[in-house]
Design a protein around this motif. Sequence first.
Motif, short mmCIF file in Angstrom:
data_model
loop_
_atom_site.label_atom_id
_atom_site.label_comp_id
_atom_site.label_asym_id
_atom_site.label_seq_id
_atom_site.Cartn_x
_atom_site.Cartn_y
_atom_site.Cartn_z
N GLN A 87 7.68 -6.19 -11.89
CA GLN A 87 7.04 -5.87 -10.63
C GLN A 87 8.04 -5.73 -9.49
O GLN A 87 7.93 -4.84 -8.66
CB GLN A 87 5.98 -6.91 -10.29
N LEU B 27 8.76 -2.44 -7.29
CA LEU B 27 8.66 -2.51 -5.84
C LEU B 27 9.95 -1.99 -5.19
O LEU B 27 9.90 -1.27 -4.19
CB LEU B 27 8.39 -3.95 -5.39
N GLU B 28 11.08 -2.34 -5.77
CA GLU B 28 12.36 -1.87 -5.25
C GLU B 28 12.46 -0.35 -5.33
O GLU B 28 12.88 0.31 -4.37
CB GLU B 28 13.50 -2.51 -6.03
N HIS C 234 9.93 1.78 -5.46
CA HIS C 234 8.97 2.33 -4.50
C HIS C 234 9.54 2.30 -3.08
O HIS C 234 9.44 3.29 -2.34
CB HIS C 234 7.65 1.55 -4.51
N ALA C 235 10.12 1.18 -2.72
CA ALA C 235 10.68 1.04 -1.37
C ALA C 235 11.83 2.01 -1.14
O ALA C 235 11.95 2.63 -0.07
CB ALA C 235 11.14 -0.39 -1.14
N ASN D 27 5.40 7.89 -7.79
CA ASN D 27 4.97 6.49 -7.59
C ASN D 27 3.81 6.14 -8.52
O ASN D 27 3.76 5.03 -9.08
CB ASN D 27 4.60 6.24 -6.14
#
Length: 132
Positions: A38, A42-43, A45-46, A79
């Motif tokens: 996760q 998240l990394e 996506h950011a 994404n």
Amino acid sequence: MTQQLNTQIFAYTKQLADSAFKAHSLALKGLEKVAELQLAALEKHAQATGEFITDVLETRDAEGLRTLWEKGANLGRQNAERAVSVTQEIFAVTQKTAESLGALVQEQQQAANDAVAAPVAAVKKAAAAATK
């Protein structure tokens, strides 16, 4: 008789504590792997969103907006694909953890059956020897 009972209770309690430790360890390893997956997602996506925002801030004309529109649609698709991929990996980790816990439970059931069967067999053997 009391000593034998205490010994059996102690052995069973030790076995239960060992099993609980193994189960806890398996669950934590699975949880750790899920958290890693996760955080990596998240990394990504950011990072992708940050790059898109940079492109938004640098856009100055209509052609740039058209390109930005395509990049935004592409970012949304990537994404979504990444989220599905991570979800599948998390499901695989969860399934593997559940299988490991199931194997541990089966091992404990077999050990408990053996622990009960051994004294019963000894008593039967002693009774058979006494009747001869």
